[in-house]
Motif scaffolding. Structure first.
Motif, PDB file in Angstrom:
ATOM      1  N   TRP A 132      15.362 -19.256   0.299  1.00 24.97           N
ATOM      2  CA  TRP A 132      14.118 -20.022   0.164  1.00 24.97           C
ATOM      3  C   TRP A 132      13.676 -20.653   1.484  1.00 24.97           C
ATOM      4  CZ3 TRP A 132      14.237 -25.132   1.522  1.00 24.97           C
ATOM      5  CH2 TRP A 132      15.492 -25.720   1.634  1.00 24.97           C
ATOM      6  N   ASP A 133      14.608 -20.943   2.398  1.00 23.73           N
ATOM      7  CA  ASP A 133      14.262 -21.635   3.638  1.00 23.73           C
ATOM      8  C   ASP A 133      14.014 -20.677   4.803  1.00 23.73           C
ATOM      9  OD1 ASP A 133      16.852 -20.770   3.734  1.00 23.73           O
ATOM     10  OD2 ASP A 133      17.670 -22.608   4.608  1.00 23.73           O
ATOM     11  N   PHE A 141       7.850 -18.358  -3.017  1.00 19.03           N
ATOM     12  CA  PHE A 141       8.534 -17.580  -4.050  1.00 19.03           C
ATOM     13  C   PHE A 141       9.522 -18.456  -4.818  1.00 19.03           C
ATOM     14  CE2 PHE A 141       8.598 -12.999  -4.912  1.00 19.03           C
ATOM     15  CZ  PHE A 141       9.577 -12.921  -5.884  1.00 19.03           C
ATOM     16  N   ALA A 142      10.258 -19.315  -4.097  1.00 23.44           N
ATOM     17  CA  ALA A 142      11.215 -20.208  -4.741  1.00 23.44           C
ATOM     18  C   ALA A 142      10.508 -21.184  -5.680  1.00 23.44           C
ATOM     19  CB  ALA A 142      12.015 -20.968  -3.690  1.00 23.44           C
ATOM     20  N   ILE A 143       9.357 -21.699  -5.245  1.00 22.20           N
ATOM     21  CA  ILE A 143       8.581 -22.604  -6.109  1.00 22.20           C
ATOM     22  C   ILE A 143       8.143 -21.877  -7.374  1.00 22.20           C
ATOM     23  CG2 ILE A 143       6.406 -23.877  -6.292  1.00 22.20           C
ATOM     24  CD1 ILE A 143       6.694 -24.491  -3.280  1.00 22.20           C
ATOM     25  N   GLU A 144       7.676 -20.647  -7.213  1.00 23.17           N
ATOM     26  CA  GLU A 144       7.202 -19.865  -8.360  1.00 23.17           C
ATOM     27  C   GLU A 144       8.335 -19.602  -9.354  1.00 23.17           C
ATOM     28  OE1 GLU A 144       4.494 -15.913  -8.971  1.00 23.17           O
ATOM     29  OE2 GLU A 144       6.173 -15.740  -7.582  1.00 23.17           O
ATOM     30  N   TYR A 145       9.488 -19.176  -8.853  1.00 18.24           N
ATOM     31  CA  TYR A 145      10.614 -18.888  -9.732  1.00 18.24           C
ATOM     32  C   TYR A 145      11.123 -20.157 -10.416  1.00 18.24           C
ATOM     33  CZ  TYR A 145      11.794 -13.943  -9.213  1.00 18.24           C
ATOM     34  OH  TYR A 145      11.816 -12.578  -9.313  1.00 18.24           O
ATOM     35  N   THR A 146      11.166 -21.262  -9.675  1.00 20.90           N
ATOM     36  CA  THR A 146      11.617 -22.519 -10.265  1.00 20.90           C
ATOM     37  C   THR A 146      10.685 -22.940 -11.395  1.00 20.90           C
ATOM     38  OG1 THR A 146      12.613 -23.211  -8.179  1.00 20.90           O
ATOM     39  CG2 THR A 146      12.138 -24.940  -9.787  1.00 20.90           C
ATOM     40  N   ALA A 147       9.373 -22.834 -11.165  1.00 23.58           N
ATOM     41  CA  ALA A 147       8.403 -23.194 -12.204  1.00 23.58           C
ATOM     42  C   ALA A 147       8.550 -22.292 -13.425  1.00 23.58           C
ATOM     43  CB  ALA A 147       6.990 -23.110 -11.647  1.00 23.58           C
ATOM     44  N   LEU A 148       8.724 -20.983 -13.178  1.00 23.54           N
ATOM     45  CA  LEU A 148       8.782 -20.038 -14.288  1.00 23.54           C
ATOM     46  C   LEU A 148      10.044 -20.210 -15.122  1.00 23.54           C
ATOM     47  CD1 LEU A 148       7.673 -17.568 -15.806  1.00 23.54           C
ATOM     48  CD2 LEU A 148       8.818 -16.111 -14.116  1.00 23.54           C
ATOM     49  N   PHE A 149      11.216 -20.191 -14.463  1.00 20.65           N
ATOM     50  CA  PHE A 149      12.481 -20.149 -15.208  1.00 20.65           C
ATOM     51  C   PHE A 149      12.992 -21.522 -15.614  1.00 20.65           C
ATOM     52  CE2 PHE A 149      12.391 -15.994 -13.202  1.00 20.65           C
ATOM     53  CZ  PHE A 149      12.798 -15.179 -14.240  1.00 20.65           C
ATOM     54  N   THR A 212      21.134 -16.720 -11.630  1.00 25.41           N
ATOM     55  CA  THR A 212      21.414 -15.586 -10.753  1.00 25.41           C
ATOM     56  C   THR A 212      20.567 -15.745  -9.500  1.00 25.41           C
ATOM     57  OG1 THR A 212      21.941 -14.063 -12.557  1.00 25.41           O
ATOM     58  CG2 THR A 212      21.249 -13.085 -10.469  1.00 25.41           C
ATOM     59  N   TRP A 213      21.223 -15.668  -8.357  1.00 25.91           N
ATOM     60  CA  TRP A 213      20.523 -15.817  -7.080  1.00 25.91           C
ATOM     61  C   TRP A 213      20.186 -14.449  -6.519  1.00 25.91           C
ATOM     62  CZ3 TRP A 213      19.203 -20.718  -6.139  1.00 25.91           C
ATOM     63  CH2 TRP A 213      19.930 -21.728  -6.779  1.00 25.91           C
ATOM     64  N   GLU A 214      18.996 -14.320  -5.979  1.00 23.74           N
ATOM     65  CA  GLU A 214      18.580 -13.071  -5.365  1.00 23.74           C
ATOM     66  C   GLU A 214      17.739 -13.363  -4.131  1.00 23.74           C
ATOM     67  OE1 GLU A 214      16.592 -11.063  -8.545  1.00 23.74           O
ATOM     68  OE2 GLU A 214      14.693 -12.073  -8.175  1.00 23.74           O
ATOM     69  N   GLU A 215      17.385 -12.314  -3.429  1.00 20.41           N
ATOM     70  CA  GLU A 215      16.660 -12.464  -2.162  1.00 20.41           C
ATOM     71  C   GLU A 215      15.176 -12.250  -2.385  1.00 20.41           C
ATOM     72  OE1 GLU A 215      16.681  -9.928   1.877  1.00 20.41           O
ATOM     73  OE2 GLU A 215      18.591 -10.899   1.444  1.00 20.41           O
ATOM     74  N   ALA A 216      14.370 -13.211  -1.956  1.00 20.88           N
ATOM     75  CA  ALA A 216      12.920 -13.092  -2.075  1.00 20.88           C
ATOM     76  C   ALA A 216      12.361 -12.243  -0.939  1.00 20.88           C
ATOM     77  CB  ALA A 216      12.271 -14.475  -2.042  1.00 20.88           C
TER      78      ALA A 216
END
Length: 276
Positions: A132-133, A141-149, A212-216
């Motif tokens: 994310w950094d 992308f991190a903000i979007e995934y955090t909001a969604l999940f 689960t962590w993945e690469e944006a």
């Protein structure tokens, strides 16, 4: 451990030779009895580089390779559908090549299946990004995934509305997955389509707090290709399920039908209004 069900981990790979070692390390970290674990690395017959990279690694007995015969369409859902026929496990999970699931995820999901109401066909784990950094794009992308999940999907679950599955870390009861017809080989967002199909069959989809962590995507070109594919798949999913609106209304019920319009229609509409 002897009471745990058998679990199949399906990992579709295509031109992923450079991440095979890190993938095997992540899978080795899963805290689950090996005698109840069936890890299937799914590769295309034409993808000799990935097959060679796997062959160079020392894999344990519970890790095997499934080679998908040449054919069309050459897609992730077709590969998953092929591999599903090769396992007799009670539960099935899908991971992508770059995924780093929390080691206890399978155990937590089994507990979630046990605790939830009868008829639960799938449990979706949370997704988020570990890079994310890296730059501005990965932060968005991190903000979007955090909001969604962490917010939107839990709200949909509480409201009893259809949940579009994520492309990875969705855990299925194998019997229910097969009864649903599995993945549509021609849909490029096969996860969203399957989530709606399960809702039409009145099967429940739950959520797990395990991540689960993945690469944006870190470049605009990669992001654009991925987002274009997602939009194409969402439009395809919407059109397919809306071919017979009256039947969809009957199968989902009024509230969930409206939820489907807001969710899938809203995803498409939001992309159209963003430029304005």
């Amino acid at each position: 451990d002897t009471a745990l069900p058998t679990y199949a981990v399906l990992v579709p790979l295509y031109r992923e030779a450079e991440v095979v070692r890190s993938l095997l390390d992540a899978l080795a970290a899963l805290d689950y009895p090996h005698d109840r674990l069936d890890i299937v690395l799914i590769v295309e017959q034409s993808d000799t580089l990935t097959r060679t990279a796997i062959a160079r690694c020392r894999t344990p007995a519970h890790v095997r390779v499934a080679v998908v015969p040449d054919g069309l369409p050459r897609t992730k859902p077709r590969a998953l559908q092929y591999a599903l026929g090769l396992t007799n496990a009670s539960y099935v999970v899908v991971y992508d090549a770059e995924d780093q699931p929390e080691p206890n995820q399978l155990r937590r999901v089994v507990a979630r299946f046990t605790d939830t109401a009868q008829g639960t066909a799938c449990v979706q784990a949370r997704l988020n990004v570990d890079n994310w950094d890296e730059n501005w794009l990965t932060r968005q992308f991190a903000i979007e995934y955090t909001a969604l999940f962490d917010a939107i999907l839990p709200a949909l679950e509480r409201l009893g509305l259809p949940l579009p599955l994520g492309g990875t870390s969705n855990h299925f009861c194998a019997e229910a997955l097969r009864a649903s017809g599995g993945w549509d080989p021609f849909n490029v967002t096969e996860d969203a389509d399957l989530g709606i199909r399960l809702a039409r069959q009145r099967r429940r989809v739950g959520l797990s707090a395990s991540t689960t962590w993945e690469e944006a995507p870190s470049t605009l070109a990669c992001w654009l290709g991925q987002r274009t594919r997602w939009l194409k798949g969402w439009m395809q999913t919407y059109v397919v399920h809306m071919r017979r609106p009256a039947r969809l209304w009957r199968e989902l019920g009024a509230r969930r039908f409206i939820g489907f319009q807001v969710l899938m229609g809203g995803l498409i509409l939001s992309a159209l209004v963003h430029p304005w």
